[in-house]
Design an enzyme around this catalytic site. Structure first.
Site, PDB file in Angstrom:
ATOM      1  N   TYR A 125     -11.392   6.159   4.954  1.00 10.48           N
ATOM      2  CA  TYR A 125     -11.972   5.716   3.678  1.00 10.48           C
ATOM      3  C   TYR A 125     -13.070   6.667   3.200  1.00 10.48           C
ATOM      4  O   TYR A 125     -13.296   6.805   2.011  1.00 10.48           O
ATOM      5  CB  TYR A 125     -12.594   4.319   3.824  1.00 10.48           C
ATOM      6  CG  TYR A 125     -11.648   3.167   3.644  1.00 10.48           C
ATOM      7  CD1 TYR A 125     -10.477   3.081   4.370  1.00 10.48           C
ATOM      8  CD2 TYR A 125     -11.950   2.132   2.754  1.00 10.48           C
ATOM      9  CE1 TYR A 125      -9.622   2.009   4.219  1.00 10.48           C
ATOM     10  CE2 TYR A 125     -11.106   1.050   2.591  1.00 10.48           C
ATOM     11  CZ  TYR A 125      -9.945   0.995   3.327  1.00 10.48           C
ATOM     12  OH  TYR A 125      -9.102  -0.077   3.172  1.00 10.48           O
ATOM     13  N   LYS A 144      -3.612   4.358  17.000  1.00 19.30           N
ATOM     14  CA  LYS A 144      -2.317   5.045  16.921  1.00 19.30           C
ATOM     15  C   LYS A 144      -2.433   6.290  17.801  1.00 19.30           C
ATOM     16  O   LYS A 144      -2.249   7.427  17.361  1.00 19.30           O
ATOM     17  CB  LYS A 144      -2.020   5.381  15.443  1.00 19.30           C
ATOM     18  CG  LYS A 144      -0.641   5.905  15.187  1.00 19.30           C
ATOM     19  CD  LYS A 144       0.492   4.887  15.357  1.00 19.30           C
ATOM     20  CE  LYS A 144       1.842   5.556  15.228  1.00 19.30           C
ATOM     21  NZ  LYS A 144       2.976   4.679  15.587  1.00 19.30           N
ATOM     22  N   ASP A 201       1.326  -0.214  14.995  1.00 18.29           N
ATOM     23  CA  ASP A 201       2.620  -0.739  14.523  1.00 18.29           C
ATOM     24  C   ASP A 201       3.043  -1.930  15.375  1.00 18.29           C
ATOM     25  O   ASP A 201       3.474  -2.973  14.857  1.00 18.29           O
ATOM     26  CB  ASP A 201       3.705   0.365  14.490  1.00 18.29           C
ATOM     27  CG  ASP A 201       3.747   1.225  15.744  1.00 18.29           C
ATOM     28  OD1 ASP A 201       2.884   1.052  16.634  1.00 18.29           O
ATOM     29  OD2 ASP A 201       4.659   2.074  15.849  1.00 18.29           O
ATOM     30  N   ASP A 258      -5.177  -8.500   6.526  1.00 17.07           N
ATOM     31  CA  ASP A 258      -4.319  -9.173   5.540  1.00 17.07           C
ATOM     32  C   ASP A 258      -3.162  -9.892   6.246  1.00 17.07           C
ATOM     33  O   ASP A 258      -2.765 -10.986   5.846  1.00 17.07           O
ATOM     34  CB  ASP A 258      -3.739  -8.173   4.519  1.00 17.07           C
ATOM     35  CG  ASP A 258      -4.611  -8.060   3.278  1.00 17.07           C
ATOM     36  OD1 ASP A 258      -5.853  -8.121   3.414  1.00 17.07           O
ATOM     37  OD2 ASP A 258      -4.061  -7.901   2.167  1.00 17.07           O
TER      38      ASP A 258
HETATM   39  C1  IPM Z   1     -10.951  -5.345   1.648  1.00 20.89           C
HETATM   40  C2  IPM Z   1     -10.406  -4.694   0.403  1.00 20.89           C
HETATM   41  C3  IPM Z   1     -11.172  -3.388   0.162  1.00 20.89           C
HETATM   42  C4  IPM Z   1     -10.921  -2.497   1.354  1.00 20.89           C
HETATM   43  C5  IPM Z   1     -10.833  -2.688  -1.156  1.00 20.89           C
HETATM   44  C6  IPM Z   1     -11.049  -3.584  -2.356  1.00 20.89           C
HETATM   45  C7  IPM Z   1     -11.603  -1.402  -1.322  1.00 20.89           C
HETATM   46  O1  IPM Z   1      -9.044  -4.492   0.514  1.00 20.89           O
HETATM   47  O2  IPM Z   1     -12.159  -5.643   1.680  1.00 20.89           O
HETATM   48  O3  IPM Z   1     -10.186  -5.570   2.579  1.00 20.89           O
HETATM   49  O4  IPM Z   1      -9.897  -1.803   1.400  1.00 20.89           O
HETATM   50  O5  IPM Z   1     -11.771  -2.468   2.245  1.00 20.89           O
HETATM   51 MN    MN Z   2      -8.139  -5.346   2.317  1.00 17.32          MN
END
Ligand code: IPM
Ligand code: MN
Length: 354
Positions: free
Chosen positions: A142, A188, A220, A248
């Site tokens: 990031y 990974k 994975d 997620d």
């Molecule tokens: C999260 C979101 C953020 C991330 C985005 C909005 C930049 O997906 O907080 O998980 O990728 O960290």
């Molecule tokens: Mn996210």
């Protein structure tokens, strides 16, 4: 006299303002606090771009620095999609995380039995699930430099210093010690040097925590195992990108991403508290978004930054109670649910914490 604690609220874009409104409602309803709350509000993300041409102004950074903690809604939306990454709403959130050094992102995934049928997984797979993802938040791909994009090629850099790995791994081991002493480090390492270093740091740290049972898993496989048999996990630690993806996945195990809170802490336990879900522009402004993730983030704030675990439990119980009465926002509705709006859900939870 009671001390005063300052919270900065940054609603952001899309459904952000709607969920923050309910979090504030719950905050204001909390009774018997032994501190006074001072709330301040400001802009971040697209809302800030529209007004100040910048997703995070120095004024807001100053306010964030002088507050005790921050609650954030969400950032981003179609309107700003074509901007370059360095100008996008998301850059405001990334800068806030990095400038205040919120490196330790805690994302618990807890399945509420009251809404177990809203998950796409079978009941027996997720019943009593309680896992914690510890995600590194201020480094990795990031933030890695160099990064570039032109018409012919584009690249990013996945980089970690061993000191950055060490401090997040330390948080993970400490969390594991407070829970069931089981830690899974996800990487990974069969492909990436950065993951090999990650593994070495984890192994070195594990010597200091002989009671913790440590396992390494490739990302994975971890993604697959999370949907195959999520209860094999307790604490998962991972880098910024992998942790983003795995959290997620674990959100869906609980039924809806609308249920997942998060805390992002710096070394002093000051924190940024936000729902794991994004700005969801497709449902913004309709009064249907689930505010529970943000309300549970208020609970995490009370526990981690204000040292008030009992208030955190109170918020958690209030959520459970409302769900057990059959009330649900659309995303977590089951056969016999009574579907309520965002603000009705907030009202009901606020009522139980007062
Ligand atoms: C999260 C979101 C953020 C991330 C985005 C909005 C930049 O997906 O907080 O998980 O990728 O960290
Ligand atoms: Mn996210």
């Amino acid at each position: 006299m009671k001390p005063t604690k300052k919270i900065l609220i940054l609603p952001g874009d899309g459904v952000g303002p709607e969920v923050c409104e309910e979090a504030v409602k719950v905050l204001k309803s909390l009774s018997n606090l032994n501190f006074n709350l001072e709330l301040d509000f400001d802009l971040i993300g697209g809302a800030s771009i529209d007004k100040y041409k910048s997703p995070l102004t120095s004024e807001v950074i100053k306010k964030a620095n002088s507050s005790d903690s921050i609650i954030l809604g969400a950032v981003g939306g179609k309107k700003w999609d074509d901007l370059s990454p360095s100008e996008k709403p998301e850059k405001g959130l990334l800068d806030l995380r990095s400038k205040l050094n919120f490196f330790a992102n805690l994302r618990p995934a807890i399945s509420f039995k009251e809404i177990i049928h809203s998950s796409s997984l079978k009941e027996e797979k997720i019943k009593d699930l309680d896992l914690l993802i510890v995600r590194e938040l201020t480094s990795g791909i990031y933030f890695g430099e160099p990064r570039e994009k032109n018409n012919k090629f584009a690249f990013n850099t996945m980089i970690y210093k061993s000191s950055e790995i060490e401090r997040i791994v330390e948080v993970a081991f400490k969390s594991a010690m407070e829970r069931s002493k089981k830690l899974c480090s996800v990487d990974k390492a069969n492909v990436l040097e950065v993951s090999q270093l990650w593994r070495e740091v984890v192994d070195k740290k594990s010597i200091l925590y002989p009671e913790v049972d440590v396992e390494h898993m490739l990302v994975d496989n971890a993604a697959m195992q999370l949907v195959r048999d999520p209860k094999q996990f307790d604490v998962i630690v991972s880098s910024n990108l992998f942790g983003d993806i795995l959290s997620d996945i674990s959100a869906m195990l609980t039924g809806s991403i609308g249920m997942l809170p998060s805390a992002s802490l710096n070394e002093n336990l000051k924190g940024l508290y936000e729902p794991v879900h994004g700005s969801a522009p497709d449902i913004a402004g309709q009064g249907i978004v689930n505010p529970i993730a943000t309300i549970l983030s208020v609970g995490m704030l009370m526990k981690y930054s204000f040292g008030e675990p009992l208030i955190s439990e109170k918020i958690h119980s209030a959520v459970k109670k409302v769900l057990s009465e059959g009330f649900a926002t659309k995303d977590i509705a089951q056969k016999n649910s009574i579907i309520v709006s965002t603000s009705e859900m907030g009202d009901k939870i606020a009522n139980y914490v007062s």
